[in-house]
Design an enzyme around this catalytic site. Structure first.
Site, PDB file in Angstrom:
ATOM      1  N   HIS A  23       0.805  -1.228   0.000  1.00 60.79           N
ATOM      2  CA  HIS A  23       0.000   0.000   0.000  1.00 60.79           C
ATOM      3  C   HIS A  23       0.843   1.285   0.000  1.00 60.79           C
ATOM      4  O   HIS A  23       0.715   2.150   0.851  1.00 60.79           O
ATOM      5  CB  HIS A  23      -1.132  -0.001   1.028  1.00 60.79           C
ATOM      6  CG  HIS A  23      -0.785  -0.310   2.467  1.00 60.79           C
ATOM      7  ND1 HIS A  23       0.168   0.348   3.164  1.00 60.79           N
ATOM      8  CD2 HIS A  23      -1.331  -1.184   3.339  1.00 60.79           C
ATOM      9  CE1 HIS A  23       0.213  -0.102   4.403  1.00 60.79           C
ATOM     10  NE2 HIS A  23      -0.683  -1.046   4.535  1.00 60.79           N
ATOM     11  N   HIS A  77      -5.588  -9.677  13.843  1.00 62.97           N
ATOM     12  CA  HIS A  77      -5.759  -8.422  13.085  1.00 62.97           C
ATOM     13  C   HIS A  77      -6.396  -8.806  11.752  1.00 62.97           C
ATOM     14  O   HIS A  77      -5.997  -9.800  11.140  1.00 62.97           O
ATOM     15  CB  HIS A  77      -4.359  -7.824  12.910  1.00 62.97           C
ATOM     16  CG  HIS A  77      -4.237  -6.611  12.044  1.00 62.97           C
ATOM     17  ND1 HIS A  77      -5.231  -5.688  11.866  1.00 62.97           N
ATOM     18  CD2 HIS A  77      -3.168  -6.155  11.321  1.00 62.97           C
ATOM     19  CE1 HIS A  77      -4.796  -4.718  11.068  1.00 62.97           C
ATOM     20  NE2 HIS A  77      -3.549  -4.982  10.717  1.00 62.97           N
ATOM     21  N   GLU A  79      -6.515  -7.151   8.812  1.00 61.42           N
ATOM     22  CA  GLU A  79      -6.015  -6.650   7.524  1.00 61.42           C
ATOM     23  C   GLU A  79      -5.708  -7.840   6.610  1.00 61.42           C
ATOM     24  O   GLU A  79      -5.218  -8.886   7.065  1.00 61.42           O
ATOM     25  CB  GLU A  79      -4.771  -5.759   7.724  1.00 61.42           C
ATOM     26  CG  GLU A  79      -4.441  -4.981   6.455  1.00 61.42           C
ATOM     27  CD  GLU A  79      -3.440  -3.845   6.630  1.00 61.42           C
ATOM     28  OE1 GLU A  79      -2.875  -3.679   7.725  1.00 61.42           O
ATOM     29  OE2 GLU A  79      -3.223  -3.124   5.628  1.00 61.42           O
ATOM     30  N   ASP A  81      -3.464  -8.839   4.634  1.00 60.70           N
ATOM     31  CA  ASP A  81      -2.166  -9.545   4.572  1.00 60.70           C
ATOM     32  C   ASP A  81      -2.113 -10.676   5.604  1.00 60.70           C
ATOM     33  O   ASP A  81      -1.319 -11.606   5.456  1.00 60.70           O
ATOM     34  CB  ASP A  81      -0.971  -8.591   4.737  1.00 60.70           C
ATOM     35  CG  ASP A  81      -1.067  -7.656   5.926  1.00 60.70           C
ATOM     36  OD1 ASP A  81      -2.183  -7.282   6.308  1.00 60.70           O
ATOM     37  OD2 ASP A  81      -0.009  -7.288   6.477  1.00 60.70           O
ATOM     38  N   HIS A 144      -2.143  -2.296  14.434  1.00 57.30           N
ATOM     39  CA  HIS A 144      -2.105  -1.196  13.516  1.00 57.30           C
ATOM     40  C   HIS A 144      -3.504  -0.660  13.154  1.00 57.30           C
ATOM     41  O   HIS A 144      -3.640   0.449  12.635  1.00 57.30           O
ATOM     42  CB  HIS A 144      -1.350  -1.757  12.290  1.00 57.30           C
ATOM     43  CG  HIS A 144      -1.483  -1.130  10.980  1.00 57.30           C
ATOM     44  ND1 HIS A 144      -1.678  -1.814   9.828  1.00 57.30           N
ATOM     45  CD2 HIS A 144      -1.395   0.172  10.638  1.00 57.30           C
ATOM     46  CE1 HIS A 144      -1.699  -1.002   8.807  1.00 57.30           C
ATOM     47  NE2 HIS A 144      -1.530   0.191   9.253  1.00 57.30           N
ATOM     48  N   ASP A 163       1.504  -7.018  13.897  1.00 47.40           N
ATOM     49  CA  ASP A 163       2.266  -6.012  13.151  1.00 47.40           C
ATOM     50  C   ASP A 163       3.406  -5.396  13.984  1.00 47.40           C
ATOM     51  O   ASP A 163       4.422  -4.963  13.411  1.00 47.40           O
ATOM     52  CB  ASP A 163       1.333  -4.884  12.675  1.00 47.40           C
ATOM     53  CG  ASP A 163       0.667  -5.206  11.345  1.00 47.40           C
ATOM     54  OD1 ASP A 163       1.176  -6.069  10.604  1.00 47.40           O
ATOM     55  OD2 ASP A 163      -0.372  -4.596  11.051  1.00 47.40           O
ATOM     56  N   TYR A 191       9.848  -0.072   8.518  1.00 50.93           N
ATOM     57  CA  TYR A 191       8.482  -0.579   8.759  1.00 50.93           C
ATOM     58  C   TYR A 191       7.771   0.310   9.777  1.00 50.93           C
ATOM     59  O   TYR A 191       6.624   0.731   9.569  1.00 50.93           O
ATOM     60  CB  TYR A 191       8.604  -2.010   9.284  1.00 50.93           C
ATOM     61  CG  TYR A 191       7.308  -2.700   9.600  1.00 50.93           C
ATOM     62  CD1 TYR A 191       6.710  -3.559   8.680  1.00 50.93           C
ATOM     63  CD2 TYR A 191       6.681  -2.526  10.821  1.00 50.93           C
ATOM     64  CE1 TYR A 191       5.530  -4.210   8.974  1.00 50.93           C
ATOM     65  CE2 TYR A 191       5.499  -3.170  11.128  1.00 50.93           C
ATOM     66  CZ  TYR A 191       4.932  -4.011  10.200  1.00 50.93           C
ATOM     67  OH  TYR A 191       3.755  -4.656  10.492  1.00 50.93           O
ATOM     68  N   HIS A 222       5.417 -10.152  10.471  1.00 50.41           N
ATOM     69  CA  HIS A 222       6.254  -9.895   9.287  1.00 50.41           C
ATOM     70  C   HIS A 222       7.730  -9.968   9.693  1.00 50.41           C
ATOM     71  O   HIS A 222       8.112  -9.456  10.749  1.00 50.41           O
ATOM     72  CB  HIS A 222       6.016  -8.486   8.724  1.00 50.41           C
ATOM     73  CG  HIS A 222       4.609  -8.226   8.273  1.00 50.41           C
ATOM     74  ND1 HIS A 222       4.067  -8.770   7.135  1.00 50.41           N
ATOM     75  CD2 HIS A 222       3.635  -7.451   8.811  1.00 50.41           C
ATOM     76  CE1 HIS A 222       2.820  -8.345   6.992  1.00 50.41           C
ATOM     77  NE2 HIS A 222       2.535  -7.549   8.000  1.00 50.41           N
TER      78      HIS A 222
HETATM   79 FE1  FEO Z   1      -1.760  -4.141   9.471  1.00 55.53          FE
HETATM   80 FE2  FEO Z   1       0.488  -6.568   8.502  1.00 55.53          FE
HETATM   81  O1  FEO Z   1      -1.176  -5.669   8.590  1.00 55.53           O
END
Ligand code: FEO
Length: 402
Positions: A23, A77, A79, A81, A144, A163, A191, A222
């Protein structure tokens, strides 16, 4: 593929070597979507992966335990991903119950059709007994998204931080001690700056809430898992949540006919001294991802643009819009730029600086047409002022708070 964190707890995520745009964030070293399988008498999958890696995840889970044996899928979370493989996982694991908080349920309902899923809604502080192991959940809103939470396994002292503490970093290695720490920290900083800089206060609050936990492993969603350098990343976060200034001056600008470029170089000249790091960043040569990372720990910034069509230059406008969204705290700034008949470019920059709530060090510094010696001397003086401020701010860095 799976990698053991400790007996019965395995990484079962996916490595995305090729992703370069997350993004708008340039992920030059790719990324990973980390999922973890926690096996007690019952089995929980902590987070999933991006949809196109669903089969990779399912194959890894299948290697360790039959898909029928997955009892819970923890959604830290919503999101995509981390959640877009969830429909495939729920289809492949018919015994599984989704365990998550109310806000994440709303996210999942927004993205998918969870009508047929069993869902157990938990609150902060609730625990899930897996038989011999457990997971305790702590909601960490805005780290996040509003739905974000972390999961903690007290028996193994592992924090599944989602995250938080992540890095967009594809690697064949899974742990922080297997890689060059400077690369891991560079990506952790990039990040932080580009994903969560806006949320310094909620992150500080989350760190406070997690402060009493004994942590031997931080397993983010991640990048690599922290097991050797936990104090290093926690110390870094303590500074980053407040965007604590170091003795660093940035000159970020765009130019048209080299007049603003000349001013930028003169500002750099004035700011250059021992003990102060000065960087000149032309936005047509430096991407937004790097700019945001540089801004995170800068003390003082000169933003420059000439006037084009009665406003600032377009790449500079894009850079400032991106930075404004990330809301860097505890910065001081000034605007500068050249003009022909109206200094509207520098004035437009001044407006951005005000909107970002940065301390304004001086009125816009402008030069008509080509900067003459008087204008260049004014730029050098402005550079010296930026360096003075940076030295003082760095000396008092601990007084800056989120
Ligand atoms: Fe807020 Fe890795 O997603």
């Amino acid at each position: 593929m799976h990698v053991e964190l400790t007996d019965g707890i395995n990484w079962v995520g996916a490595i995305d070597w090729n992703v370069r745009d997350f993004h708008g964030y340039e992920t030059r070293r790719g990324s990973t979507y980390n999922a973890y399988l926690v096996q007690g008498e019952k089995t929980a999958l902590v987070d999933t992966v991006k949809r196109n890696f669903a089969n990779t995840l399912l194959a890894s889970v299948d290697e360790l335990t039959g898909l029928d044996a997955v009892d819970y899928v923890i959604v830290n979370h919503g999101e995509p991903d981390h959640s877009s493989a969830l429909p495939a996982v729920m289809e492949a694991c018919p015994q599984a119950t989704v365990v998550t908080n109310e806000k994440a349920v709303a996210t999942l309902e927004g993205y998918y059709d969870p009508t047929d899923w069993q869902i157990e809604v938990i609150n902060s502080g609730d625990s899930l007994d897996l038989g011999g192991r457990s997971l305790t959940f702590v909601q960490t809103p805005m780290v996040h998204w509003p739905d974000s939470m972390v999961s903690y396994c007290p028996e193994e002292k592992i924090l599944f931080s989602n995250d938080a503490f992540g890095q967009h970093l594809a690697s064949s290695h899974r742990f922080d001690d297997q890689m060059d720490l400077s690369v891991v920290m560079e990506e952790a900083k990039t990040y932080y700056a580009n994903i969560v800089m806006l949320y310094g206060r909620p992150i500080a609050k989350a760190m406070e809430a997690l402060g009493d936990l004994e942590i031997e492993i931080i397993a983010p969603a991640h990048g690599v898992v922290w097991r050797e350098h936990i104090p290093t990343i926690l110390d870094a976060y303590t500074n980053w949540v407040a965007c604590r200034p170091t003795a660093k001056v940035l000159v970020i600008y765009e130019s048209m006919w080299q007049s603003t470029d000349c001013m930028a170089h003169e500002i750099v000249k004035g700011a250059t001294r021992d003990g102060v790091e000065v960087k000149l960043l032309n936005v047509t040569r430096t991407g937004r991802t790097v700019l945001a990372t540089e801004v995170l720990d800068a003390a003082a910034i000169a933003f420059g643009s000439p006037t084009l069509n009665m406003t600032l230059m377009p790449e500079m406008a894009g850079a400032l819009t991106y930075l404004k969204g990330l809301s860097p705290k505890n910065k001081a700034a000034m605007a500068f730029g050249s003009y022909g008949w109206a200094p509207s470019g520098p004035r437009a920059i001044q407006q951005y600086i005000e909107e970002m709530d940065m301390k304004i060090l001086r009125e816009p510094l402008t030069a008509q047409w080509r900067p003459d010696e008087q204008a260049r001397e004014a730029c050098r003086q402005a550079g010296a002022m930026l360096a003075d401020y940076a030295e003082e701010a760095a000396a008092n860095a601990e007084s800056f708070h989120p």
